[in-house]
Design a protein around this motif. Structure first.
Motif, short mmCIF file in Angstrom:
data_model
loop_
_atom_site.label_atom_id
_atom_site.label_comp_id
_atom_site.label_asym_id
_atom_site.label_seq_id
_atom_site.Cartn_x
_atom_site.Cartn_y
_atom_site.Cartn_z
N LEU A 1 8.76 -3.97 13.41
CA LEU A 1 9.59 -2.79 13.12
C LEU A 1 9.94 -2.06 14.42
O LEU A 1 9.25 -2.23 15.43
CB LEU A 1 8.83 -1.88 12.14
N PRO A 2 11.00 -1.25 14.40
CA PRO A 2 11.44 -0.59 15.63
C PRO A 2 10.29 0.19 16.28
O PRO A 2 9.60 0.97 15.62
CB PRO A 2 12.53 0.37 15.14
N THR A 3 10.12 -0.03 17.58
CA THR A 3 8.93 0.50 18.25
C THR A 3 8.95 2.02 18.38
O THR A 3 7.92 2.63 18.64
CB THR A 3 8.77 -0.11 19.66
N SER A 4 10.12 2.63 18.22
CA SER A 4 10.17 4.09 18.34
C SER A 4 9.97 4.79 16.99
O SER A 4 10.07 6.02 16.90
CB SER A 4 11.51 4.51 18.94
N SER A 5 9.66 4.04 15.93
CA SER A 5 9.46 4.65 14.61
C SER A 5 8.24 5.57 14.61
O SER A 5 7.31 5.37 15.38
CB SER A 5 9.23 3.57 13.55
N ALA A 6 8.24 6.54 13.70
CA ALA A 6 7.07 7.40 13.50
C ALA A 6 6.16 6.74 12.47
O ALA A 6 6.64 6.17 11.49
CB ALA A 6 7.51 8.77 13.01
N VAL A 7 4.84 6.84 12.70
CA VAL A 7 3.87 6.22 11.81
C VAL A 7 2.89 7.29 11.32
O VAL A 7 2.25 7.96 12.13
CB VAL A 7 3.09 5.11 12.54
N GLY A 8 2.78 7.43 10.01
CA GLY A 8 1.82 8.37 9.44
C GLY A 8 0.74 7.61 8.66
O GLY A 8 1.06 6.71 7.89
N PHE A 9 -0.52 7.97 8.87
CA PHE A 9 -1.61 7.32 8.15
C PHE A 9 -1.97 8.17 6.93
O PHE A 9 -2.53 9.26 7.07
CB PHE A 9 -2.82 7.12 9.06
N VAL A 10 -1.60 7.66 5.77
CA VAL A 10 -1.77 8.40 4.51
C VAL A 10 -2.83 7.71 3.66
O VAL A 10 -3.49 6.78 4.12
CB VAL A 10 -0.42 8.49 3.77
N THR A 11 -2.98 8.17 2.41
CA THR A 11 -4.09 7.64 1.60
C THR A 11 -3.81 6.28 0.97
O THR A 11 -4.73 5.62 0.53
CB THR A 11 -4.45 8.62 0.48
N GLY A 12 -2.54 5.89 0.87
CA GLY A 12 -2.25 4.60 0.24
C GLY A 12 -0.76 4.38 0.10
O GLY A 12 0.06 5.15 0.64
N GLY A 13 -0.44 3.33 -0.62
CA GLY A 13 0.96 2.96 -0.80
C GLY A 13 1.76 4.04 -1.53
O GLY A 13 2.93 4.29 -1.22
N THR A 14 1.12 4.66 -2.51
CA THR A 14 1.81 5.70 -3.27
C THR A 14 2.25 6.83 -2.35
O THR A 14 3.41 7.26 -2.35
CB THR A 14 0.88 6.27 -4.37
N MET A 15 1.31 7.32 -1.55
CA MET A 15 1.64 8.43 -0.65
C MET A 15 2.54 7.98 0.49
O MET A 15 3.30 8.78 1.05
CB MET A 15 0.37 9.10 -0.12
N ALA A 16 2.47 6.70 0.84
CA ALA A 16 3.39 6.18 1.86
C ALA A 16 4.82 6.20 1.29
O ALA A 16 5.76 6.62 1.97
CB ALA A 16 2.98 4.78 2.28
N THR B 1 3.58 0.84 3.58
CA THR B 1 2.64 -0.27 3.39
C THR B 1 1.22 0.26 3.24
O THR B 1 0.97 1.45 3.40
CB THR B 1 2.76 -1.32 4.52
N ASP B 2 0.34 -0.66 2.90
CA ASP B 2 -1.07 -0.33 2.73
C ASP B 2 -1.88 -1.04 3.79
O ASP B 2 -1.56 -2.18 4.15
CB ASP B 2 -1.57 -0.82 1.36
N ALA B 3 -2.92 -0.40 4.29
CA ALA B 3 -3.89 -1.12 5.11
C ALA B 3 -5.09 -1.51 4.24
O ALA B 3 -5.79 -2.46 4.55
CB ALA B 3 -4.32 -0.27 6.30
N HIS B 4 -5.31 -0.79 3.13
CA HIS B 4 -6.47 -1.12 2.30
C HIS B 4 -6.20 -2.29 1.35
O HIS B 4 -7.05 -2.65 0.55
CB HIS B 4 -7.03 0.10 1.55
N LYS B 5 -5.04 -2.88 1.43
CA LYS B 5 -4.82 -4.14 0.70
C LYS B 5 -4.94 -5.30 1.71
O LYS B 5 -6.04 -5.65 2.09
CB LYS B 5 -3.48 -4.11 -0.01
N THR B 6 -3.81 -5.82 2.18
CA THR B 6 -3.84 -7.05 2.99
C THR B 6 -4.70 -6.94 4.24
O THR B 6 -5.35 -7.91 4.64
CB THR B 6 -2.40 -7.43 3.37
N ASP C 1 -9.47 5.17 1.96
CA ASP C 1 -8.10 5.00 1.51
C ASP C 1 -7.19 5.02 2.72
O ASP C 1 -7.26 5.91 3.55
CB ASP C 1 -7.73 6.10 0.51
N CYS C 2 -6.31 4.02 2.79
CA CYS C 2 -5.47 3.93 3.97
C CYS C 2 -4.14 3.26 3.70
O CYS C 2 -4.06 2.06 3.44
CB CYS C 2 -6.22 3.19 5.08
#
Ligand SMILES: *Cc1c(COP(=O)(O)O)cnc(C)c1O
Length: 460
Positions: free
Chosen positions: A129-144, A290-295, A301-302
């Motif tokens: 994905l574009p390297t200048s994107s903003a990344v937020g660490f939320v509780t899961g896919g729903t909140m993402a 996306t989720d980190a707590h799946k794949t 929760d991540c």
């Protein structure tokens, strides 16, 4: 006991129970053995008046909860779409709790900031994905999904001349949201949280992929040129199918729409040279959940919210507080997520990525898909069962001759306890769903689970 001794005793007890639990996973039945009522009788009653030593509380917890736990982290849990936890992620997560850093403010917690920003950069790299994107660490896919769609809402309204942050939604131009017929229900839920109501459904094909011609004609039908958001999907929970991103995104952008991709587990195809064709063109979208707590197999929760335009995300999630130690360049983690105070949940993500490396993540995703194909091949040898989907990724959907028989087999699988493979309804048919999401699944786990399915089929 002194404070140090008290704490050490509690931590030692927790370690002992954790190790016993993890060591039991290979042989224990996957479903829980104790009922909620039995456990409530042990843990419940009236609130004690006085204190109990920390280690004694942990002992009570570890001893009695165990029979009421589901072996989700075993290699034979194939329900929903759920990962397990890599040992390195679990250990890092313990440190996250021990360190007790509040991850909201960039300048306040240097270690968290360095780790979170590194994890974010590595994720963008792996997912292409574009390297200048903003990344937020939320509780899961729903909140993402929610977080990305909040950025989308603000942006499409701003383009229509409406300042939603100032004036709210009353009287705002009505936003059109187009979704595939088989999008995940949490997309609708996120839209509901955001006050956007029910989306418009676009037809999907037999695998659940959005129909591009139908999307094009739905977009063309809009004579008023309303602000528009299109939601696409990487990884259908029944079939594992991926929308045709290259075409869908081009069509949506031609009509001025914001494109959001729900890739809770499917976005990880991008990390494998063998599988990344499944997400070709996905990097053209405006936001990705996306989720980190799946794949990726970190603990709950991540989830991860990724937005191409950092200013769009900050406009939706940012705020100012005089008492906060704010980053002058606007790089505070809390400005990318709904929460102010939160757990340093990017640290287990960093730990897994640091441990596996690029090759290890590719191997993980390919191994999950290989197990899914092995399930499909094995199932084909069982009488009167049919694999309903093209097994392109981690999901296998199967059905027996009639719905009643399929449901009986779902029940028998639970009673048997070897593997957790539960039911659903897909395209009007009762199905058994197999979702391979755990790093811990081995060839032997697949073979044992297929044996259990064969036994259930013979008996039902
Ligand atoms: C699991 C899932 C979600 C929701 O994610 P949570 O982490 O459970 O909140 C959203 N979309 C898809 C496709 C999913 O598989």
């Amino acid at each position: 006991m002194g404070v140090d001794a008290d704490r050490d005793a509690a931590l030692a007890a927790a370690m002992r129970h954790a190790q016993a639990w993890l060591r039991s996973l290979d042989e224990r039945p996957v479903p829980a053995r104790a009922s909620i009522e039995e456990l409530t009788a042990i843990f419940g009653g009236s609130l004690p008046e006085g204190a109990t030593a920390a280690a004694d509380v942990i002992e009570l917890l570890g001893t009695h909860a165990e029979r009421g736990l589901v072996a989700i982290p075993s290699g034979r849990f194939f329900g929903f779409v759920i990962g397990a936890t890599y040992p390195v992620a679990l250990a890092a997560d313990w440190l996250v709790s021990a360190w007790d850093q509040n991850a909201g403010l960039r300048q306040v917690t240097p270690a968290n900031t360095a780790l979170e920003e590194t994890a974010a950069a590595w994720l963008l790299d792996l997912l292409g994905l574009p390297t200048s994107s903003a990344v937020g660490f939320v509780t899961g896919g729903t909140m993402a999904n929610f977080t990305c769609l909040a950025a989308a809402r603000g942006t499409v309204l701003r383009k229509a001349g409406w300042d939603e942050a100032r004036d709210g939604l009353s009287g705002a131009p009505r936003i059109r949201v187009l979704v595939g017929a088989e999008r995940h229900d949490t997309v609708d839920l996120s839209l509901r949280y955001l006050g956007l109501g029910m989306p418009e459904e676009v037809a999907a094909d037999a695998q659940g992929r959005i129909d591009i011609a139908a999307l094009e004609s739905a977009l063309a039908r809009d004579v008023e040129r309303r602000p528009t958001i299109v939601c696409l999907q990487a990884g259908n929970v029944h079939s594992g199918a991926f929308d045709d991103f290259a075409h869908a995104i081009a069509v949506a952008h031609r009509h001025g729409a914001w494109v959001h991709v729900d890739g809770a587990f499917g976005l990880w195809a991008a990390a494998s040279p063998m599988l990344k064709h499944l997400v070709a063109g996905v990097e053209q979208a405006d936001s990705w959940a996306t989720d980190a707590h799946k794949t990726l197999n970190v603990p709950y929760d991540c989830g991860v919210a990724i937005v191409r335009d950092p200013a769009a995300l900050r406009a939706a999630m940012g705020m100012h507080g005089e008492y906060l130690v704010m980053d002058e360049a606007g790089r505070d983690p809390y400005e990318r997520v709904p929460e102010l105070s939160r757990r340093a949940r990017a640290i287990p993500v960093w730990a897994v990525l640091r441990c596996l490396g690029r090759q290890g993540v590719a191997d993980l995703v390919e191994r999950l898909c290989g197990h899914a194909r092995a399930f499909a091949d094995g199932v084909a040898k069982i009488a009167d069962v049919e694999v309903l989907n093209d097994v392109v990724y981690t999901q296998v959907c199967l059905a027996f001759a009639d719905d009643a028989r399929t449901r009986r087999i779902v029940q028998r699988m639970l009673d048997d306890g070897t593997a957790w493979i539960t039911g659903s309804v897909w395209r009007g048919r009762a199905v058994l769903r197999i979702s391979v999401s755990s790093w811990a699944t081995t060839d032997a786990d697949v073979a044992r689970s297929l044996d259990a399915l064969r036994r259930a089929a013979a008996a039902a």
